[in-house]
Design a protein around this motif. Structure first.
Motif, PDB file in Angstrom:
ATOM      1  N   LYS A 141       0.931  -1.147   0.098  1.00  0.00           N
ATOM      2  CA  LYS A 141       0.049  -0.001   0.035  1.00  0.00           C
ATOM      3  C   LYS A 141       0.990   1.344  -0.019  1.00  0.00           C
ATOM      4  O   LYS A 141       0.705   2.132  -0.703  1.00  0.00           O
ATOM      5  CB  LYS A 141      -0.944   0.077   1.161  1.00  0.00           C
ATOM      6  CG  LYS A 141      -2.140  -0.727   0.964  1.00  0.00           C
ATOM      7  CD  LYS A 141      -2.765  -0.762   2.388  1.00  0.00           C
ATOM      8  CE  LYS A 141      -4.172  -1.475   2.536  1.00  0.00           C
ATOM      9  NZ  LYS A 141      -5.070  -1.114   3.571  1.00  0.00           N
ATOM     10  N   LEU A 177      -3.507   9.894   2.659  1.00  0.00           N
ATOM     11  CA  LEU A 177      -4.514   8.973   2.023  1.00  0.00           C
ATOM     12  C   LEU A 177      -4.296   7.599   2.505  1.00  0.00           C
ATOM     13  O   LEU A 177      -5.390   6.691   2.206  1.00  0.00           O
ATOM     14  CB  LEU A 177      -4.175   9.226   0.382  1.00  0.00           C
ATOM     15  CG  LEU A 177      -4.311  10.481  -0.375  1.00  0.00           C
ATOM     16  CD1 LEU A 177      -4.066  10.436  -1.557  1.00  0.00           C
ATOM     17  CD2 LEU A 177      -5.820  10.850  -0.042  1.00  0.00           C
ATOM     18  N   LYS A 180      -6.803   6.589   5.159  1.00  0.00           N
ATOM     19  CA  LYS A 180      -8.012   6.276   4.707  1.00  0.00           C
ATOM     20  C   LYS A 180      -9.281   6.822   5.725  1.00  0.00           C
ATOM     21  O   LYS A 180     -10.148   6.028   6.264  1.00  0.00           O
ATOM     22  CB  LYS A 180      -8.393   4.874   4.331  1.00  0.00           C
ATOM     23  CG  LYS A 180      -7.700   4.661   3.060  1.00  0.00           C
ATOM     24  CD  LYS A 180      -8.274   3.405   2.435  1.00  0.00           C
ATOM     25  CE  LYS A 180      -7.884   2.820   1.174  1.00  0.00           C
ATOM     26  NZ  LYS A 180      -8.182   1.869   0.456  1.00  0.00           N
ATOM     27  N   TYR A 204      -8.635  10.306  -7.741  1.00  0.00           N
ATOM     28  CA  TYR A 204      -8.703   9.640  -6.630  1.00  0.00           C
ATOM     29  C   TYR A 204      -9.927  10.246  -5.801  1.00  0.00           C
ATOM     30  O   TYR A 204     -10.800   9.605  -5.398  1.00  0.00           O
ATOM     31  CB  TYR A 204      -7.763  10.047  -5.444  1.00  0.00           C
ATOM     32  CG  TYR A 204      -7.746   9.389  -4.161  1.00  0.00           C
ATOM     33  CD1 TYR A 204      -7.091   7.960  -3.806  1.00  0.00           C
ATOM     34  CD2 TYR A 204      -8.092  10.156  -3.256  1.00  0.00           C
ATOM     35  CE1 TYR A 204      -7.477   7.528  -2.547  1.00  0.00           C
ATOM     36  CE2 TYR A 204      -8.414   9.452  -1.893  1.00  0.00           C
ATOM     37  CZ  TYR A 204      -7.966   8.316  -1.613  1.00  0.00           C
ATOM     38  OH  TYR A 204      -8.143   7.797  -0.282  1.00  0.00           O
ATOM     39  N   TYR A 208     -13.730   9.120  -4.704  1.00  0.00           N
ATOM     40  CA  TYR A 208     -13.955   9.023  -3.130  1.00  0.00           C
ATOM     41  C   TYR A 208     -15.487   8.732  -2.709  1.00  0.00           C
ATOM     42  O   TYR A 208     -16.158   9.610  -2.989  1.00  0.00           O
ATOM     43  CB  TYR A 208     -13.036  10.249  -2.782  1.00  0.00           C
ATOM     44  CG  TYR A 208     -12.730   9.952  -1.042  1.00  0.00           C
ATOM     45  CD1 TYR A 208     -11.915   9.381  -0.569  1.00  0.00           C
ATOM     46  CD2 TYR A 208     -13.566  10.894  -0.043  1.00  0.00           C
ATOM     47  CE1 TYR A 208     -11.550   8.892   0.573  1.00  0.00           C
ATOM     48  CE2 TYR A 208     -13.198  10.762   1.081  1.00  0.00           C
ATOM     49  CZ  TYR A 208     -12.451   9.984   1.795  1.00  0.00           C
ATOM     50  OH  TYR A 208     -12.030   9.804   2.965  1.00  0.00           O
TER      51      TYR A 208
END
Length: 518
Positions: A141, A177, A180, A204, A208
């Motif tokens: 990630k 980011l 989250k 992004y 979202y």
């Protein structure tokens, strides 16, 4: 469902009121663009709702079940931490759970049957949480988001203390980011981002699912990701569903309607006051006069529409310079290590050059090397004859305790106070801004003070390092107009094609000569 309620918010700095009885609601899934001129209080509003600043009056209430993530341009990154350390800190709560699980495994060695059952149950719950949050995929990630924002080529082992302003913003954004959160609060996230990474962030935010509040003066970017506009204006906060263009239409119509209503009311007030003045002394008409006076006393007065001062930029031209303004010969720029291959170029009179490319590759360093602010690693720079240079630095220190008026007056001691105030007012600053310390102003207001100093000194070459950062929409439009009107030459760093395409005669892609790829 409301995730944030703000009720009766009032706040100010000294005698300068920023908010007056403001109420606001953030609903689940709303993508909000928070707009308004520089100094209207957008960043202050963010600081208040995140608890970084306490309001004078009012109540701020978040839903208990939401996590809020705030992109704060002024967040502290501790020296000694690497980029990877900062990014992985987004998962601190998961690492704490892992540490608790390891602690429980240690305790099991000497546990009773009853304790063993309790430990097993708790570790099972922790394991489920870790798996639900993809704990064992953290490295991939981190790599994915770091690559998307251009941090991988910089090196995840890079010390954050050595980052440029743009690189720092990318690290903070990447960490946010990765966290989250259910709610994103983004204060000018595109400042210092490159075009490629702005495109990625745009995609992004378009996808979202949760709510966010976005402060941005980049209208095309904002319009592509928001569905609600909140306009901060004259100490109030008003809601406008739809795009920025739709907000502008509705706001212009509202102002026109208020102006018309104000004129009608003023006419009615004048007629009533005239009737009262003529008839209050006469016995036969006294009752009618008293009735008109009661109507006047009860009348809810419509405020006159007051236009905020819009900036007026006019760069003064000094004199014609020589044909070749700047010549670079085998110029290698950098600090401890080279940032460029040897550069050879000539900048001729009349050129309007825009430097583009990723942050950290040396654009600002090149400007400072051309101006002899820093020494090059090797090679030399030759300046032409009769050069008068106006230099706009990307950022100034945030601890400047001088007032705006003193800052400009020190630069132009021959001006009197009225002239200094007039010069700052032309840049869009109000009387209260002018008497305020620079450190309490917004980024856009500080930029206008720096522009004021350049505008009032004749030049024939403008060297501008990210001049549009923090400027509101009106100021950007006026700056573009003034640059097109300017008779001199320009060298400018900018990441906004909508701004520089109409100004530039040449665009230099600095990634072609840099020794770094970021």
């Amino acid at each position: 469902m409301s995730v944030l309620n703000v009720e009766h918010l009032t706040h100010g700095f000294g005698d300068r009121q920023i908010f007056d009885d403001v109420s606001f609601r953030l609903l689940k899934g709303e993508h909000i663009g928070l707009v308004g001129a520089n100094g209207e209080g957008k960043s202050t509003f963010m600081s208040i709702i995140t608890g970084k600043m306490q309001p004078d009056e009012g109540k701020i209430e978040w839903n208990k079940n939401v996590r809020v993530g705030y992109l704060d341009q002024h967040a502290v990154l501790n020296p000694g931490m690497t980029i990877e350390d900062v990014l992985k800190s987004a998962f601190d709560s998961l690492f704490q759970l892992e540490a608790r699980a390891n602690e429980l495994y240690g305790l099991m060695a000497e546990a009773s049957d009853e304790e063993m059952m309790a430990y097993m149950e708790e570790t099972g719950e922790i394991q489920e949480l870790l798996e639900a949050h993809d704990f064992y995929m953290i490295d991939s990630k981190v790599s994915e988001v770091a690559r998307a924002l251009g941090l991988m080529d910089l090196g995840l082992d890079h010390d954050v203390a050595e980052l440029s302003g743009g690189q720092r913003t990318k690290v903070l954004l990447a960490k946010l980011l990765l966290e989250k959160p259910e709610i994103l609060l983004l204060d000018e996230p595109t400042n210092y981002l490159d075009e490629e990474h702005i495109v990625w962030l745009k995609r992004y935010l378009e996808e979202y699912e949760n709510a966010f509040i976005l402060i941005s003066h980049d209208v095309p970017f904002m319009d592509s990701v928001i569905n609600i506009i909140y306009h901060m204006y004259d100490r109030k906060l008003n809601r406008y569903p739809g795009s920025y263009a739709h907000f502008e239409e509705v706001f212009a119509m509202q102002k026109a309607q208020q102006e018309a209503a104000y004129k009608r009311q003023q006419k009615e007030i004048a007629e009533l006051e005239e009737f009262v003045a003529r008839n209050k002394a006469r016995i036969s008409t006294r009752n009618m006069a008293m009735s008109r006076q009661k109507k006047l006393d009860k009348m809810e007065r419509i405020e006159k529409v007051t236009e905020k001062p819009k900036p007026e930029f006019h760069f003064l031209y000094s004199k014609a310079p020589g044909k070749f303004m700047i010549t670079a010969k085998n110029l290698v720029i950098g600090y401890d290590e080279p940032l460029s291959s040897p550069l050879n170029f000539e900048i001729e009179r009349g050129c309007r050059i825009v430097l583009t490319g990723a942050n950290g590759i040396g654009k600002s360093t090149l400007l400072k090397s051309l101006l002899s602010i820093i020494k090059p690693i090797s090679g030399r720079v030759e300046l032409g004859e009769n050069l008068d240079i106006g230099y706009f630095e990307q950022e100034a220190g945030n601890n400047n305790s001088s007032t705006c008026i003193d800052e400009v007056w020190d630069e132009f001691p021959s001006m009197n106070q009225a002239e200094v105030r007039a010069a700052l007012a032309k840049c869009g600053l109000t009387a209260k801004h002018i008497d305020s310390q620079i450190r309490v102003l917004s980024g856009g207001e500080q930029a206008k003070v720096r522009l004021c100093k350049i505008l009032n000194r004749p030049s024939n070459l403008l060297v501008l390092d990210e001049p549009t950062n923090h400027l509101d929409v009106d100021a950007k439009e006026e700056l573009k107009r003034a640059l097109n009107e300017y008779k001199g030459s320009i060298i400018m760093v900018c990441h906004e094609p909508e701004f520089y395409n109409d100004v530039a005669t040449d665009i230099w892609d600095c990634s072609k000569w840099t020794t770094k790829v970021i």
